[in-house]
Design a protein around this motif. Structure first.
Motif, short mmCIF file in Angstrom:
data_model
loop_
_atom_site.label_atom_id
_atom_site.label_comp_id
_atom_site.label_asym_id
_atom_site.label_seq_id
_atom_site.Cartn_x
_atom_site.Cartn_y
_atom_site.Cartn_z
N THR A 1 0.66 -1.26 0.00
CA THR A 1 0.10 0.12 0.08
C THR A 1 0.84 1.21 -0.11
OG1 THR A 1 -1.71 1.08 1.42
CG2 THR A 1 -0.25 0.06 2.61
N VAL A 2 0.44 2.37 -0.63
CA VAL A 2 1.13 3.61 -0.79
C VAL A 2 -0.07 4.42 -0.31
CG1 VAL A 2 1.78 5.25 -2.14
CG2 VAL A 2 2.54 2.97 -2.53
N ILE A 3 0.50 5.40 0.81
CA ILE A 3 -0.67 6.37 1.17
C ILE A 3 -0.12 7.87 1.18
CG2 ILE A 3 -2.00 4.68 2.82
CD1 ILE A 3 -0.26 5.87 5.03
N PHE B 1 0.81 2.56 -10.14
CA PHE B 1 1.10 2.31 -8.88
C PHE B 1 2.70 2.26 -8.65
CE2 PHE B 1 1.86 -0.53 -5.11
CZ PHE B 1 0.88 -0.29 -4.06
N ASN B 2 3.55 1.60 -9.77
CA ASN B 2 4.78 1.56 -9.73
C ASN B 2 5.38 2.81 -9.53
OD1 ASN B 2 4.99 -1.42 -9.69
ND2 ASN B 2 5.19 -1.35 -11.71
N SER B 3 4.79 4.09 -10.19
CA SER B 3 5.18 5.31 -10.11
C SER B 3 5.13 5.99 -8.79
CB SER B 3 4.53 6.31 -11.23
OG SER B 3 4.62 7.58 -11.11
N LEU B 4 3.91 5.54 -8.06
CA LEU B 4 3.86 6.01 -6.96
C LEU B 4 4.57 5.35 -5.89
CD1 LEU B 4 -0.43 5.48 -6.88
CD2 LEU B 4 0.78 7.58 -6.60
N ARG B 5 5.11 4.29 -5.99
CA ARG B 5 6.06 3.52 -5.25
C ARG B 5 7.24 4.31 -5.18
NH1 ARG B 5 5.58 -2.75 -3.88
NH2 ARG B 5 6.69 -1.94 -2.31
N ALA B 6 7.69 4.64 -6.66
CA ALA B 6 8.85 5.35 -6.64
C ALA B 6 9.11 6.89 -6.20
CB ALA B 6 9.25 5.54 -8.28
N ALA B 7 7.61 7.49 -6.07
CA ALA B 7 7.53 8.70 -5.50
C ALA B 7 7.59 8.86 -3.89
CB ALA B 7 6.37 9.49 -6.13
N GLN C 1 4.07 2.37 2.20
CA GLN C 1 4.96 3.44 1.90
C GLN C 1 4.14 4.82 1.76
OE1 GLN C 1 6.70 0.97 -1.49
NE2 GLN C 1 8.11 2.89 -1.41
N VAL C 2 4.94 5.91 2.22
CA VAL C 2 4.22 7.21 2.39
C VAL C 2 4.85 8.23 1.63
CG1 VAL C 2 3.69 9.04 4.08
CG2 VAL C 2 3.74 6.74 4.96
N ILE C 3 3.78 8.88 0.64
CA ILE C 3 4.23 9.98 -0.10
C ILE C 3 4.18 11.17 0.62
CG2 ILE C 3 3.86 11.31 -2.21
CD1 ILE C 3 2.66 8.83 -3.50
N PRO C 4 5.40 11.87 1.12
CA PRO C 4 5.44 12.81 1.66
C PRO C 4 5.08 14.25 0.96
CG PRO C 4 7.57 12.56 0.92
CD PRO C 4 6.62 11.58 0.53
N PHE C 5 4.61 15.14 1.87
CA PHE C 5 3.81 16.37 1.18
C PHE C 5 4.95 17.07 0.40
CE2 PHE C 5 1.00 17.12 5.02
CZ PHE C 5 -0.02 16.42 4.60
N ARG C 6 6.15 17.06 0.45
CA ARG C 6 7.46 17.72 -0.04
C ARG C 6 7.36 17.04 -1.59
NH1 ARG C 6 10.75 14.50 3.33
NH2 ARG C 6 11.84 12.78 2.20
N GLU C 7 6.87 16.02 -1.83
CA GLU C 7 6.84 15.44 -3.27
C GLU C 7 6.12 16.51 -4.16
OE1 GLU C 7 8.07 12.99 -6.15
OE2 GLU C 7 8.67 13.07 -4.03
N GLY C 8 5.00 17.19 -3.71
CA GLY C 8 4.40 18.05 -4.42
C GLY C 8 3.30 17.13 -5.54
N ALA C 9 3.07 17.58 -6.69
CA ALA C 9 1.75 16.65 -7.52
C ALA C 9 2.66 15.35 -7.77
CB ALA C 9 1.68 17.43 -8.66
N TYR C 10 1.78 14.37 -7.99
CA TYR C 10 2.41 13.16 -8.50
C TYR C 10 1.13 12.44 -9.21
CZ TYR C 10 -0.05 11.85 -4.05
OH TYR C 10 -1.00 11.53 -3.02
N ALA C 11 1.38 11.12 -9.80
CA ALA C 11 0.39 10.41 -10.56
C ALA C 11 -0.67 10.08 -9.65
CB ALA C 11 1.18 9.31 -11.25
N SER C 12 -2.04 10.19 -10.10
CA SER C 12 -2.98 9.63 -9.60
C SER C 12 -3.43 10.22 -8.23
CB SER C 12 -3.08 8.29 -9.55
OG SER C 12 -4.35 7.55 -9.03
N MET C 13 -2.87 11.36 -8.05
CA MET C 13 -3.27 12.00 -6.62
C MET C 13 -4.45 12.20 -6.12
SD MET C 13 -1.34 16.03 -6.88
CE MET C 13 -1.76 16.32 -5.28
N LEU C 14 -5.47 12.35 -7.17
CA LEU C 14 -6.76 12.62 -6.87
C LEU C 14 -7.57 11.18 -6.71
CD1 LEU C 14 -7.60 15.74 -9.18
CD2 LEU C 14 -6.81 15.68 -6.79
#
Length: 279
Positions: A166-168, A253-259, A202-215
């Motif tokens: 999971t990515v959150i 999802f792979n892109s999200l894990r990388a971010a 895995q957590v996508i931090p706020f500092r990452e800014g915009a990323y794929a499928s963020m909505l």
């Protein structure tokens, strides 16, 4: 026993592909078994089953002559009529029942969430707070039934029958669902889950800014047998997608894990939020 929902889903997918290959329209197929086009679509979506004579009539029209394949499909239709463990909970939306049935058959789930902790990792109080706020306004009894179902679903992880990646978004850690004490327990549960071999957070931090499928949150369900499926929950209805959509969402999802932060760094940021909650 295999999930009856999964068997209906597989059967429906087989029938849809066979109908399209035979160049038969939904309306034409519906007339063959004397149902409405909408009912036929529900059959092909795996939402309802069908009896042997109706299935044989469709297979005849679609030109399916392979005896072994026909028997396999008939067996799937028979098994698809059985009741899953969730049937004892009466007040569950049909769309939720279907998801539970598919989840029960999955070998792996990849889940991206923007606002809430994934259902398979929620604590009882956290799940209750979310359910109470649901737009369907469930009764107190329905709330408790849905919370009980969610806890039952988590046996897939504790009994190691399922792998969860999971990515959150970091927003999940900030949102005060149920209040500070509930969040303390929930964040602790996330840290405990991270220790399991079959769970990755895995957590996508706020500092990452915009990323794929963020909505858009989504689930990718993979099975030991049969093609995977993407599930997207919506306010006005749920969406199940297959084929190329599964491949596309897997790339996302792979892109999200990388971010996202690594699992180790994600554990660190969850601990930081927990420390803030306990001050």
């Amino acid at each position: 026993m295999q999930s009856p929902t999964f068997l209906r889903f597989q059967l429906g997918a087989h029938l849809r592909r066979a109908r399209e290959k035979a160049d038969v329209t939904t309306e034409q197929a519906a007339k063959i078994i004397e149902v409405s086009p909408s009912t036929l679509r529900r059959i092909e979506q795996g939402r309802v089953g069908l009896k042997g004579p109706a299935l044989n009539a469709l297979l005849d029209r679609y030109g399916i002559t392979d005896a072994e394949l026909r028997e396999t499909l008939l067996s799937m239709a028979r098994s698809g009529k059985q009741r899953g463990w969730w049937a004892k909970y009466g007040d569950l939306p049909n769309s939720y029942r279907q998801y539970i049935g598919l989840e029960s058959a999955a070998a792996e789930i990849q889940n991206f969430e923007t606002l809430v902790v994934p259902g398979l990792l929620q604590t009882t109080d956290y799940a209750r707070a979310i359910t109470i706020a649901d737009a369907s306004q469930p009764t107190p009894q329905a709330v408790e039934e849905r919370v009980a179902v969610r806890m039952e679903r988590q046996k897939l992880l504790t009994e190691e029958r399922l792998r969860l990646a999971t990515v959150i978004d970091e927003a999940v850690l900030h949102r005060q669902i149920g209040g500070p004490k509930v969040m303390q327990t929930q964040l602790t549960a996330l840290l405990d889950a991270q220790k399991r071999w079959n769970v990755t957070v895995q957590v996508i931090p706020f500092r990452e800014g915009a990323y794929a499928s963020m909505l858009s949150s989504f689930h990718i369900l993979s099975f030991a047998e049969g093609p995977g499926v993407v599930y997207i929950e919506g306010l006005t209805g749920d969406l199940y997608a297959e084929g190329e959509d599964v491949q596309r969402c897997t790339r996302v999802f792979n892109s999200l894990r990388a971010a996202a932060l690594s699992p180790t760094a994600s554990t660190g940021i969850i601990k930081k939020h927990l420390d803030k909650e306990t001050r």
